[in-house]
Design an enzyme around this catalytic site. Structure first.
Site, PDB file in Angstrom:
ATOM      1  CG  HIS A   1      -1.840   1.094   1.108  1.00 31.50           C
ATOM      2  ND1 HIS A   1      -2.953   1.075   0.304  1.00 31.50           N
ATOM      3  CD2 HIS A   1      -1.871   2.278   1.763  1.00 31.50           C
ATOM      4  CE1 HIS A   1      -3.706   2.048   0.459  1.00 31.50           C
ATOM      5  NE2 HIS A   1      -3.177   2.998   1.504  1.00 31.50           N
TER       6      HIS A   1
ATOM      7  CG  ASP B   1      -2.896 -11.147  -8.324  1.00 28.45           C
ATOM      8  OD1 ASP B   1      -2.725 -11.526  -7.095  1.00 28.45           O
ATOM      9  OD2 ASP B   1      -4.046 -10.623  -8.709  1.00 28.45           O
TER      10      ASP B   1
ATOM     11  CB  CYS C   1      -2.400  -3.447 -16.258  1.00 29.68           C
ATOM     12  SG  CYS C   1      -3.152  -4.839 -15.774  1.00 29.68           S
TER      13      CYS C   1
HETATM   14  C1  PEP Z   1      -2.087  -7.550 -10.974  1.00 27.00           C
HETATM   15  O1  PEP Z   1      -2.451  -8.492 -10.234  1.00 27.00           O
HETATM   16  O2  PEP Z   1      -0.885  -7.171 -11.404  1.00 27.00           O
HETATM   17  C2  PEP Z   1      -3.359  -6.357 -11.263  1.00 27.00           C
HETATM   18  C3  PEP Z   1      -3.228  -5.505 -12.113  1.00 27.00           C
HETATM   19  O3  PEP Z   1      -4.363  -6.685 -10.633  1.00 27.00           O
HETATM   20  P1  PEP Z   1      -4.766  -6.222  -9.073  1.00 27.00           P
HETATM   21  O4  PEP Z   1      -3.491  -5.676  -8.787  1.00 27.00           O
HETATM   22  O5  PEP Z   1      -5.975  -5.359  -9.175  1.00 27.00           O
HETATM   23  O6  PEP Z   1      -4.823  -7.545  -8.735  1.00 27.00           O
HETATM   24 MG    MG Z   2      -4.443  -8.910 -10.046  1.00 27.18          MG
END
Ligand code: PEP
Ligand code: MG
Length: 561
Positions: A195, A446, A493
């Site tokens: 965070h 992730d 992303c």
């Molecule tokens: C990720 O897992 O990199 C992602 C962009 O999704 P989130 O961070 O919302 O899980």
């Molecule tokens: Mg994710």
């Protein structure tokens, strides 16, 4: 590179937001000091009523403090803080304290017993209520601090611009952080997806996480924080420190002048996109030099909803985001990624043993297909209503069959279909995924968690939850190569896209778009504009060949200076 020596001139950590800052340390306090609690003992109260009056004063002060923070925050953060204000002044909690006092307890144990009683009740309710247990314990620490006459734990508001040093920061700590007063963030724990890192990126202030020994820094001592090199120099020569800050500020100003569109110095186009959470963040991002939205996290619109919104209601929420980019830019909408770290009351399965590996993201549609079809209907309706080019992708996809079924449902509504690459199985089979979808988007947060088998929220494992880990980069490279081969877009992303150095290496691997917190777009776009595509490819090779994240960062930095 600084080393921790006996005289300790410097500390090192993981750099997550570039920039150089120089100022005195201000320490965020995690706990009320044990010495103050023990000096307070049973307290100076003549009777129960006097003790209860002291509790009332503390509860009012704690509640008012939350309320003031809520007024400075917005969206979900403001709601969480308002709820905490209500809890601090809760009549039931007060009644439980009074009961304890009347049964002969002294004030501090009475508060502890009352809070524990509430924690147990909330935990038994499960779901979102159970998550309030952490807030209750935070409230208890604040009440105790007020009662014993100490400042509340948390982030202080320093009198002069300072470097904030903390163990780690929670959302309540960071709400309302003022970049004019907080020059940089340094945390002992936390990783690139923590965070703290996300907030620092939004605020655009230099940030280092995972800095061993940070909490041993003394309040008031001047430090020089380098958010590129990953170093904290203690009590440096002040002339040198100020000149480094000035040089960095000049560099940052140059970065801020970047106006897009994304391309390398030799004109190789790379889309620079924004990650958004709702209409407000979309409108803010739309004012910047981004070519669209690479990730609209729809679940963040519903964290506080107990009932699933109707299709019309959802369509209006999505249309707010699409409308912000209706001027020929495009938006990638992600279907609900509810579950695990983002519980949504109307969707998430309760009581899972291991929610990160459980029914989250696309998997929610296995037993509740209506949830997905209603959301797709709403997205299609919003796309029609606004006329904005809309792509749709699913989170947590593990098999080609899942991708094929999802793509069929999306294309059936006239929209472009893709899936996220967050599970190693999806990366390994990227070439087959691309036979059934129009695009892929790599969620490095992730993907790192699942590749390294390390919880992205576990601050003790920050060295593993680092997207520069060679195994993670290898999976990104496999996915990007599959995209190159298929002639389809493969974006990133996750937070990795917001790291200017790593972004260059990702482009060298074949990634075609980078989506990030809007504040990171200029630093990333400017960095990319300063290097050639050949340099990006060399950076990719060097990063992939490195033995660990630190070596990968150093190798790429050396190539791209
Ligand atoms: C990720 O897992 O990199 C992602 C962009 O999704 P989130 O961070 O919302 O899980
Ligand atoms: Mg994710």
């Amino acid at each position: 590179m600084f080393v921790v020596t006996e005289t300790r001139t410097g500390l090192t950590g993981t750099p997550v937001v570039p920039g150089v800052a120089y100022g005195p340390v201000t320490l965020a306090r995690g706990e009320v000091s044990a010495a103050a609690v023990s000096a307070f003992g049973d307290g100076p109260y003549a009777d129960d009523e006097a003790a209860l009056a002291a509790y009332d004063a503390a509860a009012a002060a704690v509640g008012d403090g939350f309320q003031a923070k809520a007024a400075r925050a917005s969206g979900a953060t403001a709601e969480v803080l308002t709820a905490s204000a209500g809890l601090a002044k809760d009549r039931g909690l007060r009644g439980a304290v009074r009961k304890q006092l009347r049964s002969g307890e002294h004030l501090l144990p009475a508060v502890h017993a009352a809070v524990e009683q509430f924690v147990q009740t909330f935990t038994a309710m499960g779901g979102l209520m159970a998550e309030r247990a952490t807030d209750l314990r935070d409230i208890e620490r604040r009440l105790v601090a007020r009662i014993v006459g100490e400042p509340e734990p948390g982030v202080p508001v320093p009198d002069e611009p300072s470097v904030l040093v903390a163990e780690d920061l929670a959302p309540a700590d960071t709400a309302g952080l003022d970049p004019a007063i907080i020059l940089a963030l340094v945390t002992e724990r936390g990783g690139p997806t923590s965070h703290t890192a996300i907030i620092a990126r939004q605020l655009g202030i230099p940030c280092l996480v995972g800095v061993a020994g940070a909490l041993s820094l003394e309040a008031g001592v001047p430090v020089l924080v380098d958010g590129v090199a990953g170093t904290v120099e203690v009590d440096p020569d002040s002339d040198r420190a100020w000149s480094l800050v000035a040089a960095s500020a000049e560099q940052q100003a140059a970065l801020q002048a970047w106006s897009g569109p994304g391309a390398t110095a030799d004109g190789f186009a790379v889309k620079v996109l924004a990650n958004v959470a709702d209409g407000g963040s979309a409108r803010a991002a739309a004012g910047g030099p981004v070519e669209g939205v690479g990730l609209f996290r729809t679940e963040l619109c519903f964290l506080n909803r107990t009932e699933e919104p109707t299709v019309d209601e959802q369509a209006e929420i999505y249309a707010e985001v699409l409308r912000a980019f209706g001027d020929s830019r495009y938006v990638v909408v992600r279907t609900l990624d509810a579950g695990s770290d983002k519980p949504v009351a109307f969707a998430t399965h309760e009581g899972e043993e291991n929610p990160a590996l459980g029914v989250r993201g696309l998997r929610l549609s296995f037993s509740n297909p209506g949830l997905l079809t209603r959301q797709l209907d709403a997205i299609a309706q919003a796309a029609r209503d606004t006329g904005t080019e809309t792509w749709v992708m699913a989170p947590m996809v593990a098999t080609v069959a899942e991708a094929a079924e999802f793509a069929e449902a999306v294309r059936g509504r006239g929209l472009k279909a893709g899936v996220m690459v967050e599970v190693p199985s999806a990366a390994l089979l990227a070439h087959r995924m691309l036979e059934v979808v129009d695009f892929l988007s790599i969620g490095t947060n992730d993907l790192t968690q699942y590749t390294m088998a390390a919880d992205r929220m576990a601050t003790d494992l920050a060295h593993l939850t680092d997207p520069w880990q060679p195994a993670v980069l290898q999976l990104v490279a496999i996915t990007a190569e599959a995209g190159r081969h298929a002639g389809k877009s493969v974006g990133v992303c996750g937070e990795a896209a917001a790291d200017p150095l790593l972004a260059c290496a990702l482009v060298g691997m074949g990634v075609t778009s980078l989506s990030m917190a809007a504040a990171a777009a200029k630093p990333v776009g400017a960095r990319l504009a300063s290097v050639t595509h050949d340099q990006c490819e060399e950076a990719a090779e060097a990063a992939l060949a490195a033995s660990d994240p630190a070596a990968a960062r150093a190798a790429v930095r050396a190539l791209l200076v």
